[in-house]
Scaffold this motif. Structure first.
Motif, PDB file in Angstrom:
ATOM      1  N   THR A 120      26.355  12.204  -2.351  1.00  0.00           N
ATOM      2  CA  THR A 120      26.973  10.889  -2.538  1.00  0.00           C
ATOM      3  C   THR A 120      26.893  10.067  -1.256  1.00  0.00           C
ATOM      4  O   THR A 120      26.600   8.871  -1.295  1.00  0.00           O
ATOM      5  N   ALA A 142      31.851   7.218   1.751  1.00  0.00           N
ATOM      6  CA  ALA A 142      31.580   7.726   0.406  1.00  0.00           C
ATOM      7  C   ALA A 142      31.753   9.243   0.354  1.00  0.00           C
ATOM      8  O   ALA A 142      32.314   9.774  -0.612  1.00  0.00           O
ATOM      9  N   SER A 143      31.298   9.932   1.386  1.00  0.00           N
ATOM     10  CA  SER A 143      31.480  11.387   1.433  1.00  0.00           C
ATOM     11  C   SER A 143      32.953  11.750   1.500  1.00  0.00           C
ATOM     12  O   SER A 143      33.406  12.690   0.840  1.00  0.00           O
ATOM     13  N   MET A 146      34.517  11.246  -1.924  1.00  0.00           N
ATOM     14  CA  MET A 146      34.084  12.283  -2.867  1.00  0.00           C
ATOM     15  C   MET A 146      34.731  13.626  -2.539  1.00  0.00           C
ATOM     16  O   MET A 146      35.055  14.408  -3.423  1.00  0.00           O
TER      17      MET A 146
END
Length: 153
Positions: A120, A142-143, A146
């Protein structure tokens, strides 16, 4: 010498190291949560996936009788894992209890959930335009989302 290489690498690629650290923390969090609710089976798909995978292993066939489930890939992968685990258990002269299979299925999901974290981040970093925000910052954000979002743990 090795420590100098690591320090140089951390200076040159800080986002990569940050995503690696986030992935490691996300993996630990997912493993801890894999034991949530044991010995009760509190996850929705868990019983159907494990029972169908065990049915495949017991019949010695990968042809499924049930096609109304969208997760045939997960059922067949779990069946392969269960067959290998049964073979190892038979070599050791022991048998596996039902909860062993449910734990293996949960740990299989942990592996795919962990792989989703850096993928991701990499995808988000490639999708962002360079003039609006840094791709490295976007990849790390984003990591992070997630790895620690309640929906994906």
């Amino acid at each position: 010498m090795m420590l100098q290489r690591i320090r140089r690498s951390m200076k040159e690629h800080p986002a990569g190291w940050m995503i690696g650290l986030i992935t490691l923390l996300g993996f630990v969090l997912r493993v801890i949560h894999a034991f949530w609710g044991f010995p009760l089976l509190l996850l929705g798909d868990e019983v159907a996936i494990v029972d169908n995978a065990l049915d495949l292993v017991e019949r010695g066939s990968y042809l499924s009788y049930v096609y109304n489930r969208p997760d045939q890939f997960e059922i067949k992968c779990c069946a392969l894992i269960f067959a290998i685990a049964r073979w190892i258990a038979s070599l050791c002269g022991t048998t596996l209890a039902q909860w062993h299979y449910h734990l293996m299925a949960r740990l299989y999901t942990v592996c795919f959930g962990t792989a989703l974290i850096p993928m991701t981040g990499i995808l988000a970093g490639k999708m962002v335009r360079r003039d609006s925000i840094s791709p490295r910052v976007t990849a790390c954000m984003a990591s992070f989302l997630m790895a620690f979002c309640v929906l994906f743990v």
